[in-house]
Design a protein around this motif. Structure first.
Motif, PDB file in Angstrom:
ATOM      1  N   THR A   1      36.188  47.642  25.942  1.00 60.51           N
ATOM      2  CA  THR A   1      35.016  46.771  26.000  1.00 60.51           C
ATOM      3  C   THR A   1      35.408  45.338  26.298  1.00 60.51           C
ATOM      4  O   THR A   1      34.804  44.674  27.154  1.00 60.51           O
ATOM      5  CB  THR A   1      34.245  46.828  24.667  1.00 60.51           C
ATOM      6  N   GLN A   2      36.423  44.847  25.599  1.00 60.83           N
ATOM      7  CA  GLN A   2      36.841  43.458  25.795  1.00 60.83           C
ATOM      8  C   GLN A   2      37.353  43.217  27.206  1.00 60.83           C
ATOM      9  O   GLN A   2      37.101  42.166  27.807  1.00 60.83           O
ATOM     10  CB  GLN A   2      37.912  43.084  24.772  1.00 60.83           C
ATOM     11  N   ILE A   3      38.069  44.206  27.751  1.00 56.18           N
ATOM     12  CA  ILE A   3      38.627  44.039  29.096  1.00 56.18           C
ATOM     13  C   ILE A   3      37.528  44.079  30.156  1.00 56.18           C
ATOM     14  O   ILE A   3      37.433  43.188  31.002  1.00 56.18           O
ATOM     15  CB  ILE A   3      39.687  45.119  29.376  1.00 56.18           C
ATOM     16  N   LEU A   4      36.696  45.137  30.106  1.00 57.42           N
ATOM     17  CA  LEU A   4      35.707  45.340  31.156  1.00 57.42           C
ATOM     18  C   LEU A   4      34.503  44.410  31.036  1.00 57.42           C
ATOM     19  O   LEU A   4      34.007  43.891  32.048  1.00 57.42           O
ATOM     20  CB  LEU A   4      35.231  46.790  31.151  1.00 57.42           C
ATOM     21  N   ALA A   5      34.012  44.203  29.832  1.00 53.97           N
ATOM     22  CA  ALA A   5      32.772  43.438  29.669  1.00 53.97           C
ATOM     23  C   ALA A   5      33.003  41.935  29.638  1.00 53.97           C
ATOM     24  O   ALA A   5      32.091  41.162  29.992  1.00 53.97           O
ATOM     25  CB  ALA A   5      32.052  43.874  28.395  1.00 53.97           C
ATOM     26  N   PHE A   6      34.187  41.502  29.235  1.00 53.60           N
ATOM     27  CA  PHE A   6      34.394  40.070  29.027  1.00 53.60           C
ATOM     28  C   PHE A   6      35.597  39.494  29.790  1.00 53.60           C
ATOM     29  O   PHE A   6      35.427  38.578  30.595  1.00 53.60           O
ATOM     30  CB  PHE A   6      34.539  39.788  27.532  1.00 53.60           C
ATOM     31  N   ALA A   7      36.786  40.016  29.528  1.00 53.01           N
ATOM     32  CA  ALA A   7      37.998  39.406  30.085  1.00 53.01           C
ATOM     33  C   ALA A   7      38.041  39.481  31.610  1.00 53.01           C
ATOM     34  O   ALA A   7      38.227  38.465  32.290  1.00 53.01           O
ATOM     35  CB  ALA A   7      39.234  40.066  29.482  1.00 53.01           C
ATOM     36  N   LEU A   8      37.875  40.681  32.163  1.00 49.55           N
ATOM     37  CA  LEU A   8      37.941  40.844  33.615  1.00 49.55           C
ATOM     38  C   LEU A   8      36.819  40.095  34.332  1.00 49.55           C
ATOM     39  O   LEU A   8      37.085  39.384  35.326  1.00 49.55           O
ATOM     40  CB  LEU A   8      37.935  42.328  33.972  1.00 49.55           C
ATOM     41  N   PRO A   9      35.550  40.205  33.888  1.00 47.55           N
ATOM     42  CA  PRO A   9      34.506  39.399  34.538  1.00 47.55           C
ATOM     43  C   PRO A   9      34.765  37.903  34.462  1.00 47.55           C
ATOM     44  O   PRO A   9      34.485  37.169  35.417  1.00 47.55           O
ATOM     45  CB  PRO A   9      33.240  39.782  33.765  1.00 47.55           C
ATOM     46  N   ALA A  10      35.300  37.433  33.324  1.00 45.52           N
ATOM     47  CA  ALA A  10      35.589  36.001  33.189  1.00 45.52           C
ATOM     48  C   ALA A  10      36.632  35.551  34.214  1.00 45.52           C
ATOM     49  O   ALA A  10      36.486  34.502  34.853  1.00 45.52           O
ATOM     50  CB  ALA A  10      36.069  35.692  31.774  1.00 45.52           C
ATOM     51  N   LEU A  11      37.680  36.340  34.385  1.00 45.71           N
ATOM     52  CA  LEU A  11      38.718  36.005  35.367  1.00 45.71           C
ATOM     53  C   LEU A  11      38.158  36.032  36.786  1.00 45.71           C
ATOM     54  O   LEU A  11      38.471  35.156  37.612  1.00 45.71           O
ATOM     55  CB  LEU A  11      39.891  36.973  35.236  1.00 45.71           C
ATOM     56  N   LEU A  12      37.340  37.030  37.090  1.00 42.81           N
ATOM     57  CA  LEU A  12      36.763  37.136  38.427  1.00 42.81           C
ATOM     58  C   LEU A  12      35.766  36.006  38.698  1.00 42.81           C
ATOM     59  O   LEU A  12      35.700  35.479  39.818  1.00 42.81           O
ATOM     60  CB  LEU A  12      36.070  38.493  38.588  1.00 42.81           C
ATOM     61  N   LEU A  13      34.996  35.610  37.698  1.00 42.23           N
ATOM     62  CA  LEU A  13      34.065  34.495  37.866  1.00 42.23           C
ATOM     63  C   LEU A  13      34.820  33.188  38.063  1.00 42.23           C
ATOM     64  O   LEU A  13      34.414  32.330  38.869  1.00 42.23           O
ATOM     65  CB  LEU A  13      33.138  34.387  36.653  1.00 42.23           C
ATOM     66  N   LEU A  14      35.897  33.024  37.325  1.00 42.23           N
ATOM     67  CA  LEU A  14      36.721  31.828  37.492  1.00 42.23           C
ATOM     68  C   LEU A  14      37.302  31.774  38.898  1.00 42.23           C
ATOM     69  O   LEU A  14      37.337  30.705  39.532  1.00 42.23           O
ATOM     70  CB  LEU A  14      37.843  31.825  36.447  1.00 42.23           C
ATOM     71  N   ALA A  15      37.737  32.930  39.392  1.00 44.31           N
ATOM     72  CA  ALA A  15      38.268  32.984  40.757  1.00 44.31           C
ATOM     73  C   ALA A  15      37.181  32.677  41.778  1.00 44.31           C
ATOM     74  O   ALA A  15      37.424  31.991  42.781  1.00 44.31           O
ATOM     75  CB  ALA A  15      38.872  34.353  41.019  1.00 44.31           C
ATOM     76  N   ALA A  16      35.956  33.171  41.516  1.00 39.54           N
ATOM     77  CA  ALA A  16      34.855  32.951  42.459  1.00 39.54           C
ATOM     78  C   ALA A  16      34.506  31.472  42.597  1.00 39.54           C
ATOM     79  O   ALA A  16      34.012  31.039  43.641  1.00 39.54           O
ATOM     80  CB  ALA A  16      33.623  33.735  42.006  1.00 39.54           C
TER      81      ALA A  16
END
Length: 311
Positions: A252-267
């Motif tokens: 949950t932490q990886i898919l719902a929060f950590a990975l989206p946060a990294l991808l949004l930061l990259a965007a």
């Protein structure tokens, strides 16, 4: 509690749909998002589609789905009925806003008012969904100060990530929207960790002793109330192994929060179309992660009726 997939999908899909609808209603109605026809059509279609799919999915958990309409009559006392009424009423201003914003390309007074009313209806509906669970005193994990705000935060989180993905795909994205989605995702992560910490430290005051009024020694059942598993054990007595729970929490932490946060930061820093790709991946990852989070929300809840069965 038994985590039926129909209810898991319902809470995830409608939360994201209402979050997206509220943002479109406010930002579109106030003219902060341009009334582009195809963007609006896909955005409103996605929001209303998620809502409709979630509501239809929820009927799959009913014993008699054809009688679902009767739930609307109990709005005076039932949060479930209030949810049904508010969800239907929200479609009226949402439809008017969609017509004015998409087909007439307008952001006048009545379009703005319809968009704001659609946003209010979306927020109220999410609140009623949260109160269905927060009002259940026999389930201590839900009857807490974390449940209702959690529903609102996760709805805003998934809705903002979806909105950012749509804006990026149509090359009209803004750093402010991506940054806001990132901030709400981090807020959701912190709120989920705080909720887990609270639930893990929770001490249920009710025991077999307090239920029977016998204070001397430990009250135990000599025989099981039933020889076979019944409805209560199936729906209320679901148990998940601790090692599986820890693994699902990590997912949950990886898919719902950590990975989206990294991808949004990259965007925020990447040029188009790389920013669009990162934003879309963030939306897909977060939706999958929220499905796992919702499954845990039900699976980790313990109903006090299980004390009757010696659990």
């Amino acid at each position: 509690m038994h985590p039926a997939f129909s209810v898991v999908f319902f809470t995830t899909a409608t939360g994201a749909g209402y979050g997206l609808l509220a943002l479109l209603g406010v930002l579109g109605g106030l003219g902060l998002i341009p009334p582009d026809f195809w963007f609006g059509l896909i955005g409103m279609g996605l929001a209303l589609g998620l809502i409709a799919a979630g509501l239809l999915s929820s009927t799959g958990h009913l014993g008699r789905p054809e009688r679902a309409w009767r739930a609307f009559s109990q709005w005076r006392s039932s949060w479930l009925s209030r949810e049904g009424v508010s969800s239907v009423l929200t479609f009226i201003p949402a439809g008017l806003f969609g017509i004015g914003w998409l087909f007439f390309g307008r952001t006048g007074v009545w379009v703005t008012l319809a968009g704001l009313l659609a946003a209010v209806g979306a927020i109220v509906t999410v609140c009623t969904t949260g109160m269905i669970y927060a009002s259940l005193k026999p389930i201590a994990q839900w009857h807490s100060r974390f449940t209702l705000p959690g529903y609102l935060i996760f709805s805003a989180m998934t809705g903002s990530v979806l909105l950012n993905a749509l804006l990026q795909v149509f090359a009209i994205g803004s750093t402010a929207i991506a940054a806001a989605a990132l901030l709400v995702t981090m807020l959701g992560w912190g709120w989920k960790l705080a909720t887990w910490r609270y639930n893990d430290a929770l001490e249920i005051a009710t025991t077999a002793n307090t239920a029977t009024g016998l204070t001397g020694g430990t009250v135990r059942s000599l025989e099981w109330p039933h020889t076979e598993e019944n409805y209560l054990l199936k729906e209320m007595g679901f148990r998940i192994a601790r090692k599986h729970g820890a693994k699902l929490r990590l997912i949950t932490q990886i898919l719902a929060f950590a990975l989206p946060a990294l991808l949004l930061l990259a965007a925020i820093f990447l040029p188009w179309p790389l920013a669009a790709i990162a934003s879309v991946l963030a939306a897909f990852a977060q939706f999958a992660g929220m499905l796992v989070e919702r499954w845990l929300f039900f699976a980790e809840a313990k109903h006090t009726v299980t004390l009757y069965y010696g659990r």
